[in-house]
Structures are given as structure tokens and as C-alpha cells.
Design an enzyme around this catalytic site. Structure first.
Site, PDB file in Angstrom:
ATOM      1  N   HIS A 121      17.382   9.292  30.359  1.00 42.98           N
ATOM      2  CA  HIS A 121      17.571   9.424  28.914  1.00 42.98           C
ATOM      3  C   HIS A 121      19.063   9.207  28.645  1.00 42.98           C
ATOM      4  O   HIS A 121      19.897   9.551  29.489  1.00 42.98           O
ATOM      5  CB  HIS A 121      17.153  10.856  28.564  1.00 42.98           C
ATOM      6  N   ASP A 198      17.467  17.137  35.013  1.00 45.23           N
ATOM      7  CA  ASP A 198      17.143  17.206  33.591  1.00 45.23           C
ATOM      8  C   ASP A 198      15.633  17.472  33.487  1.00 45.23           C
ATOM      9  O   ASP A 198      14.824  16.582  33.742  1.00 45.23           O
ATOM     10  CB  ASP A 198      17.529  15.874  32.944  1.00 45.23           C
ATOM     11  N   GLN A 201      11.707  16.990  29.991  1.00 43.64           N
ATOM     12  CA  GLN A 201      10.375  16.412  29.836  1.00 43.64           C
ATOM     13  C   GLN A 201       9.369  17.037  30.806  1.00 43.64           C
ATOM     14  O   GLN A 201       8.167  16.889  30.644  1.00 43.64           O
ATOM     15  CB  GLN A 201      10.473  14.901  30.090  1.00 43.64           C
ATOM     16  N   LYS A 224      10.697  21.293  23.290  1.00 48.14           N
ATOM     17  CA  LYS A 224       9.631  20.499  23.929  1.00 48.14           C
ATOM     18  C   LYS A 224       8.580  21.406  24.580  1.00 48.14           C
ATOM     19  O   LYS A 224       7.622  20.930  25.172  1.00 48.14           O
ATOM     20  CB  LYS A 224      10.240  19.547  24.943  1.00 48.14           C
ATOM     21  N   CYS A 362      15.322   6.468  23.702  1.00 43.56           N
ATOM     22  CA  CYS A 362      16.617   6.887  24.258  1.00 43.56           C
ATOM     23  C   CYS A 362      16.741   6.481  25.714  1.00 43.56           C
ATOM     24  O   CYS A 362      17.387   7.163  26.507  1.00 43.56           O
ATOM     25  CB  CYS A 362      16.845   8.390  24.130  1.00 43.56           C
TER      26      CYS A 362
HETATM   27  C1  LIG Z   1      14.356  15.125  25.027  1.00 44.27           C
HETATM   28  C2  LIG Z   1      15.074  14.809  26.259  1.00 44.27           C
HETATM   29  C3  LIG Z   1      16.454  15.002  26.373  1.00 44.27           C
HETATM   30  C4  LIG Z   1      17.321  15.467  25.230  1.00 44.27           C
HETATM   31  O1  LIG Z   1      16.969  16.735  24.785  1.00 44.27           O
HETATM   32  P1  LIG Z   1      17.695  17.344  23.495  1.00 44.27           P
HETATM   33  O2  LIG Z   1      16.835  18.520  23.141  1.00 44.27           O
HETATM   34  O3  LIG Z   1      17.701  16.283  22.451  1.00 44.27           O
HETATM   35  O4  LIG Z   1      19.074  17.733  23.925  1.00 44.27           O
HETATM   36  C5  LIG Z   1      17.037  14.706  27.584  1.00 44.27           C
HETATM   37  N1  LIG Z   1      16.329  14.254  28.615  1.00 44.27           N
HETATM   38  C6  LIG Z   1      14.996  14.056  28.551  1.00 44.27           C
HETATM   39  C7  LIG Z   1      14.244  13.555  29.740  1.00 44.27           C
HETATM   40  C8  LIG Z   1      14.322  14.339  27.369  1.00 44.27           C
HETATM   41  O5  LIG Z   1      13.011  14.127  27.293  1.00 44.27           O
END
Ligand SMILES: *Cc1c(COP(=O)(O)O)cnc(C)c1O
Length: 404
Positions: A121, A198, A201, A224, A362
């Protein structure tokens, strides 16, 4: 198994209509919907004990502090962190990543290497590029293959004694691929590099155990996972968080301030300058309780059923191509219809009440890899149904007819 009809009653938004049709919400990878228990936690906070935390001796402030710190404990328990103070409450994944990327400025020197994955992302690319600009460190990329999987042989070759940091997402938001993070972490540690995962997701679908993973940093966003926007978490191993400097200066993060010198507060407050999203943190805790009540194994099993069904039904449409075909993936289907622009498909299915995402998600480097401007992305959650997938399939067929 899940009683999905009963679960749907927990989400007030699922009864609304869009353009006169029942809402079908398939944009869960961008943000999840909010159950009534989380909405209630927000209303309760502002109705009954809205106050600033940590500073006040008065009753409301103590109640708010207790509720906020209880939420931190819930996050700790959920991710199985060893210590409560290893959980920093942030404004979300992006904020969490920037705390680490900025903090590493003083720990890197010219020629050090940072490895990121091709499936990132933008929030997990740009902060590292900025870190490289500040320090002279070099960014290396683990490439991807046609199925949307990381090419692990190349990862092996990229690792060296120069590698100081490795960053990847746990699950790709654009394609749904589940990355082999256990292997990535173990190999990074074998050359002495730190790893940040990260999990933005991944967290809606799986329950990560940061101690079992032995990961150095793990980050996620509440929105999320059925929580509100503007709040998230950063897990860091105690020794790493002690080593990193604070990200922002301000109230809450100090021990003592004079104009000559300021000493910083201990963990976690060192990274929590200013008044945080108190209500959001408390609601994040309520969202974790809600999802754990349903059970992540139940959620994963049910969503895998939706993924399988949706994949099969969509592929019956001639000219439809799915991007991201790893066997190891979650309930995200990214697709295009012949050479019709994804935006046009998205606009038509919206008129039929169906929310999908269109564009590069993104993750422009992934779109560049496939040489496409973007995809239509349908992402399923545990409150979605096969009937809703049928509605999507019909809508996509209609879009195809209108646009070809
Ligand atoms: C949504 C997402 C982000 C960003 O999250 P924010 O809540 O906008 O800071 C980063 N990495 C992944 C894989 C995502 O799905």
C-alpha cells in the site's frame, strides 16, 4: 458456522437502500461497517463520561482514563503482546508506520538497506522512501509474480548484513494475497534486520499472535475491524520502542519539562503526544470484543466460502479476468471486464445499490506490474451473503452489456 441473518441485524446500515435498491456493501477492504455495540460505545462515552484522560483527579476523567486503558489491554490481549505498554494507540496504520519510519532516522546510515514488498500500500512505500532520502539508505523491493505472490527466492538474494529493516503487509489490500510473513520474519532476523508487518488488511480476517510471530512491529487500523476511523495500533517489542525516539513532542509524552531539558515519559506515553482519540480507542476495544465474540476461525471459514463462490460465479462471465490468483488469499476479488475501464463498471453497479471499489487501491506498483489502470475490487466480510454475490454478478453482466 455463522448465523449471518442474525449478524446482519447487528449492523444498522445494512438495512438502507441505495438508488432504491438494497445496499450491497462490498468495499470492506477500504473500511468495514460498524455494529450497534460499537455505535453504542461511542454514544455512551459522549453521553456519560466525556473527559480528558490521565490528567484529571475528577470522576469523569478517571472513568475515561480507565476505559481508555482497558481498551489498550484489550488490544494487547487480542494481539498477544507480552506487555500492555508495548501497545501504542495511534490514529491508524499510516500514523503507526510513520512513527517507526521517522524513528529509524537516527538508527540508519548511508548504504544501509531496507527491503519492502512489491505488494505494498502507498502508506507502506512513501514513508520508507522519505527515510531513505533522510539517511542515504537504499530501498530494495521483493518482486511479485503473475499470481500476485512475492518471489521469495529473490528475497533470499536481497537479504544481507546491510539489511536493517524489512517491511511487508500481512495481506495485500489490492489482491488479497496472504504473504508468508513467518518465513519473511525468520529470514530477516537471521541477518539481524528488524521487521514491521502492516496488518491493516489481515486483522479483519485473522488474529495475529505477535509473540508467536516474533515480529518486531505490527500495525493495524480499527476501521477495518468494525471499529471507528481515526484510531489504530502499533505493537513494538519493548526493547525496540525504548530504542526509538519519540515521534511528536507535546503533552502526555513528557516526564519533566524545563526550558533547558525535557525528559520523556515511559512507554507507551512516549509515543502518545497530545489528547488522543479517546472515544475511538474505547470503541476500538468494543469492536475487538464484538469480533472475538463471533470468532476469527468462524469468520475465516465463512469468508473463504464467499471467496470460493464469488470467484466461481464471476469467472462464468466471459471476458472477466481476476487479478490475484494465489491459493493463499482472503476474500478480496480484484477484476476487470475485457478492456472496459474499472470506473465505468463501478459507476453502473453503484446505480444498482452495490458498493465496490475501483482504481489502483493505493497500490499503483501492482497495477503497473499488470499494465492496467486499476481494477474493480469486491471485498467480502462475514456479514455478506451469497445472495449479495449473485446481485453483484447480475450487475456486472448488465455493465458488460451496456459498455461493450
Ligand atoms: C487500509 C490500509 C492501510 C492504510 O490504513 P489507514 O487506516 O488509512 O492508515 C495500509 N495498508 C494496508 C494493507 C491497508 O489495507
Amino acid at each position: 458456522m455463522l448465523d449471518v441473518q442474525k449478524i446482519r441485524e447487528d449492523f444498522p446500515i445494512l438495512t438502507r437502500e441505495v438508488h432504491g435498491k438494497p445496499l450491497v456493501y462490498f468495499d470492506n477492504a477500504a473500511t468495514s461497517q460498524t455494529p450497534q455495540v460499537v455505535i453504542d460505545a461511542i454514544v455512551d462515552y459522549y453521553s456519560n463520561y466525556n473527559a480528558n484522560i490521565h490528567r484529571g483527579v475528577h470522576t469523569l476523567s478517571q472513568e475515561a482514563t480507565d476505559a481508555y486503558e482497558m481498551a489498550r489491554k484489550k488490544v494487547q490481549k487480542h494481539f498477544n503482546a507480552k506487555h500492555t505498554h508495548e501497545i501504542i494507540l495511534t490514529s491508524g496504520t499510516t500514523h503507526s508506520i510513520n512513527i517507526i519510519a521517522t524513528g529509524f532516522t537516527s538508527l540508519l546510515s548511508e548504504g544501509d538497506e531496507i527491503i519492502v514488498s512489491a505488494l505494498e500500500h502507498h502508506s507502506n512505500i512513501v514513508p520508507w522512501q522519505m527515510l531513505c532520502e533522510r539517511t542515504g539508505a537504499i530501498l530494495k523491493v521483493i518482486p511479485m509474480n503473475e499470481d500476485g505472490e512475492l518471489v521469495m527466492d529473490v528475497y533470499d538474494q536481497l537479504l544481507s548484513n546491510q539489511t536493517k529493516l524489512v517491511f511487508t503487509n500481512h495481506i495485500s489490500n489490492a489482491l488479497g494475497t496472504i504473504n508468508p510473513i513467518e518465513e519473511i520474519i525468520e529470514k530477516a532476523h537471521s541477518v539481524g534486520a528488524a521487521v514491521l508487518i502492516d496488518g491493516a488488511q489481515a486483522c479483519p480476517h485473522v488474529k495475529p499472535d505477535v509473540q508467536a510471530l516474533d515480529v518486531d512491529f505490527y500495525v493495524a487500523s480499527a476501521h477495518k475491524l468494525c471499529g471507528p476511523t481515526g484510531v489504530g495500533m502499533l505493537y513494538g517489542k519493548e526493547e525496540w520502542l525504548n530504542k526509538l525516539p519519540p515521534y511528536q513532542g507535546g503533552g502526555e509524552m513528557i516526564e519533566q519539562v524545563t526550558f533547558e531539558k525535557t525528559t520523556y515519559a515511559g512507554l507507551p506515553h512516549k509515543f502518545e503526544a497530545g489528547t488522543p482519540n479517546i472515544c475511538g480507542g474505547i470503541a476500538f476495544g468494543a469492536a475487538l470484543d464484538y469480533m472475538n465474540g463471533i470468532g476469527f476461525e468462524n469468520i475465516a471459514a465463512y469468508e473463504n466460502g464467499l471467496l470460493e463462490y464469488g470467484t466461481q460465479k464471476l469467472l462464468e462471465i466471459e471476458g472477466l479476468k481476476i487479478y490475484g490468483t494465489s491459493k493463499n488469499k482472503t476474500s478480496v476479488i480484484s477484476f476487470n471486464l475485457n478492456d472496459i475501464h474499472p470506473y465505468d463498471v463501478g459507476t453502473i453497479v453503484d446505480k444498482l445499490g452495490i458498493a465496490v471499489r475501483t482504481g489502483h487501491h493505493c497500490a499503483q506498483p501492482i497495477m503497473d506490474f499488470y499494465k492496467i489502470p486499476g481494477t474493480v475490487r469486491a471485498s467480502f466480510s462475514f456479514y455478506n451473503t451469497k445472495e449479495e454475490i449473485d446481485a453483484l454478478v447480475e450487475a456486472v453482466k448488465k455493465a458488460k452489456m451496456m459498455l461493450s
